[in-house]
Scaffold this active site. Sequence first.
Site, mmCIF file in Angstrom:
data_model
loop_
_atom_site.group_PDB
_atom_site.id
_atom_site.type_symbol
_atom_site.label_atom_id
_atom_site.label_comp_id
_atom_site.label_asym_id
_atom_site.label_seq_id
_atom_site.Cartn_x
_atom_site.Cartn_y
_atom_site.Cartn_z
ATOM 1 N N GLN A 83 -34.968 -0.990 0.122
ATOM 2 C CA GLN A 83 -33.901 -1.652 0.038
ATOM 3 C C GLN A 83 -32.828 -1.112 -0.550
ATOM 4 O OE1 GLN A 83 -34.923 -5.625 -1.139
ATOM 5 N NE2 GLN A 83 -36.030 -4.673 -2.773
ATOM 6 N N ASP A 90 -48.109 -4.243 -4.072
ATOM 7 C CA ASP A 90 -47.259 -5.396 -2.900
ATOM 8 C C ASP A 90 -48.020 -6.407 -2.852
ATOM 9 O OD1 ASP A 90 -47.428 -6.058 -0.287
ATOM 10 O OD2 ASP A 90 -47.934 -4.074 0.191
ATOM 11 N N GLY A 91 -47.140 -7.316 -2.901
ATOM 12 C CA GLY A 91 -48.162 -9.126 -3.128
ATOM 13 C C GLY A 91 -48.654 -9.442 -2.760
ATOM 14 N N ASP A 104 -40.873 -15.922 -5.242
ATOM 15 C CA ASP A 104 -39.271 -15.857 -5.568
ATOM 16 C C ASP A 104 -39.316 -14.254 -4.584
ATOM 17 O OD1 ASP A 104 -36.980 -15.865 -5.824
ATOM 18 O OD2 ASP A 104 -36.954 -14.875 -7.326
ATOM 19 N N ASP A 149 -35.266 -13.648 2.869
ATOM 20 C CA ASP A 149 -35.542 -14.189 3.575
ATOM 21 C C ASP A 149 -36.990 -13.378 4.548
ATOM 22 O OD1 ASP A 149 -33.747 -16.140 3.351
ATOM 23 O OD2 ASP A 149 -32.359 -15.270 3.525
#
Length: 288
Positions: free
Chosen positions: A32, A139-140, A158, A161
């Site tokens: 990002q 990576d969650g 957390d 979006d």
Amino acid sequence: MTDSWVNETLYPDWGQRFRVKRELARVKSDFQDIMIFESFTHGRVMLLDGVVQITEADEFVYQEMLTHVPLLAHGDARRVLIIGAGDGGVLRRVLQHRNVERAVMVEIDGDVIRLAKEHLPGIAGDAWHDPRAQVIVGDGIHYVREAEAGSFDAIIVDSTDPIGVGEVLFTDEFYASSARLLSDRGLIVNQCGVPAMQADELRETSIRRAKSFADVWAYVAAVPTYVGGYMTLGWAAKDASLRTLPSAEIARRAEAAGVVGRTRYWTPEIHAAAFHLPPYIAEHLPRT
């Protein structure tokens, strides 16, 4: 001298802007675009892909409600998993609870952690160095898929979006995996957007959470820089009694946990009241 402004890009037809005192960082990571700047009104601000994530002026509202509500509702959450939260604010609040023995934080973007440490050091404080904390750049969804069943008491998500890098954290698979790794009274909370503008996000994620958890609801927090009114925080628990505690019991638990006197938004009364939703929000939740 010409003023420099940053316009948030979350909604195409409505938004907010900040006058920039000084730009501190602008990085395109593997995941990002990250920007951090110093504003004239809100201290330092972090944007991800043009969307405000945190400001020094009001971060305490979101961080306190995302953390203290689930941990105090559980009452004995010793093992806490944090997904995302690369600025370290949630980790800091989790570690304020003296009964927490282990806090694992999994953030996919190491650049967010690096830049937060450099430019937003007050958000996490000393949490990065607490021996109870384990910070993983990874990576969650992979982590929850592989974690041992029953290995955590609470999960706090957390994330951005449900678009781009955060999309996988709002899926059926993620919630099913989360339910598996939670203990018998376990619960998970996650941000579900501003329902005045993002009602679909709350409605759709609630339907998904209800496939894996007995009690699905939401609670609210008024975060000034999350444009559109109340921010909803999604709630999914294995035990429905956890969200119906009276404020007196919440206060007793907060005292025992060591949280009293360390908050600027959260109180036992706000905790209890946050689950009593206005009809325009409650109508998007599954009927119980």
